[in-house]
Scaffold this active site. Sequence first.
Site, PDB file in Angstrom:
ATOM      1  CB  THR A 336      -0.919  -0.001   1.234  1.00 16.58           C
ATOM      2  OG1 THR A 336      -0.152  -0.410   2.372  1.00 16.58           O
ATOM      3  CG2 THR A 336      -2.061  -0.949   1.057  1.00 16.58           C
ATOM      4  CG  ASP A 337      -0.009   3.986  -2.544  1.00 16.89           C
ATOM      5  OD1 ASP A 337       0.969   3.460  -3.076  1.00 16.89           O
ATOM      6  OD2 ASP A 337      -1.145   3.994  -3.039  1.00 16.89           O
ATOM      7  CB  SER A 362      -0.326   9.600   3.773  1.00 18.63           C
ATOM      8  OG  SER A 362      -0.647   9.790   2.425  1.00 18.63           O
ATOM      9  NE  ARG A 363       5.327   4.129   2.505  1.00 14.81           N
ATOM     10  CZ  ARG A 363       4.697   2.991   2.738  1.00 14.81           C
ATOM     11  NH1 ARG A 363       3.947   2.472   1.800  1.00 14.81           N
ATOM     12  NH2 ARG A 363       4.831   2.382   3.874  1.00 14.81           N
ATOM     13  CB  VAL A 364      -0.097  10.350  -1.584  1.00 12.16           C
ATOM     14  CG1 VAL A 364      -0.602  11.478  -2.451  1.00 12.16           C
ATOM     15  CG2 VAL A 364      -0.133   9.045  -2.351  1.00 12.16           C
TER      16      VAL A 364
END
Length: 500
Positions: A336-337, A362-364
């Site tokens: 997941t991101d 959250s990698r976004v």
Amino acid sequence: MSLLTTLKETLINIDPYQSFELGRVDSFADGVINISGFGNLVYMEVVSVQVSDRLSVPALVLEVNLQSAKALLLDQTPVKAGMEVKSYNQILKLKVDPELRGVVYDAFGRVILGEDSDLERLVEILIEDNAPELIDREPVSRPLSTGILAIDSMVNIGKGQRQLIIGDRQTGKTSIALDAIINQKGQNTVCIYCSIGQKQSSVTNLVSQLKASGALDYTVVFNASANESVAMQYLAPFSAVSLGQYLMNQGKDVLVIYDDLSKHAVAWRQLSLLLKRPVGREAFPGDVFYLHSRLLERGGQLVESLGGGSLTALPIIETLANDVTGYIPTNVISITDGQIYLESNLFNKGIRPAISVGLSVSRVGGAAQTKAIKKNAGKIKLELSQYRELASFSQIGSGLDSGTKAILKHGQVLTQLLVQDNLKPLSPTSQIARLKLASLGLLDKIDLDRLPHIIEQLDNQSLLNFGELKTWLDAGKWSDEIEVELTTKLTHFMESIKLK
Ligand code: ATP
Ligand code: MG
């Protein structure tokens, strides 16, 4: 309608002149049949076992060898060795009305609650399909607001992102997903909730909460409860994502929730054991990683030329004793991101949603936040981690200096500001008002006991008295003038509180 009746109907509708191949059952044990005699069986094909002249039972082919195949019987009817098996070359497909909302489907897409599909609009969708190609994808950049301040400010989710919700049992995992669905009201997003191996009663509760908050109008539920066969539990999330992907390809924004993938992995483990496949770590089959990655990879944000649709996925994983290092949790974390990690000790202290600031990510990041949230949420994560670190030290020592005391108090205020009841998503304006109030330090001198009441009043104020400012903030706009006006409003608000 039972599976048998559906199959009977299907068989009746089949053109008698259409060719089919014949094979036979070699052996049968624990719901798995070994079949032989076929030249070209395909993985995920549905074959039918001729139990008598009038009765046939469907089976799903899950392993194909040169001379034989293994299939999982989708019915409880006993089968004997030697019975005939027919193959119509039919790969398992979901046959649904993609326009239908407010229904509960089983893993095969048959309506079990709600109005029936419009037969004219039925489409057939492959349950196992490819994920969108690299070239068809775009970076995630549009926010998918959950209405939960702690998430939207610190571990925000973007459209097309895959964000894991992970935590022990009863830590508020489903509630976060439910709030995210409720907050999509009027946002033009189709929500799909897929329940895997849950109690029937939990699913019934969830559906009634969706209904009560008006969210069923844009939501579809796939349900494979704990009492259903492992085959259904294994298939349900794939059916859910197939419908999601179909809608994404039509240019729609879709939110899919898998509740939960730990139980899905267990269902796959059972299936694999029945198929006599070798087991690996924690007795899971070797392909359990591929199982979840091919499911989650089907999400994403499509390029504009393909309609610009998106599929956001929120898988849920249940941990044991807060252990995120298990095989399944680490697998899904790596696919997941980002993850929202819920801690049971925070939950028990009343800090709900019980999001662990240190372990959630959250990698976004800011790429998918509105300008207004981004400008105001910038420091909050850092301040909170600083506070939690200091708080653990300050429990031992006394006589703290004033600087440390100030950081501690500010941290306590922030923690309180992020506390939020479930089923009560906050509007962007209320979120920004809370964040700005904290960053102005206006609450740092107030008694902690008074905070919940003040925050409640602030939420009401920002809903009722912010006028045009609310329109701008809800749209995510931010400028120097907006900041000045918001600061003025908040200062007045604090003065009115003090006067009381
Ligand atoms: P399970 O492991 O059983 O699936 P879960 O982790 O999904 O549980 P929930 O069912 O979402 O947890 O929540 C457990 C309980 O906590 C519910 O009764 C819910 O109403 C309550 N709860 C969840 N979030 C909050 C919140 N933010 N504020 C107050 N109560 C909450
Ligand atoms: Mg739950």
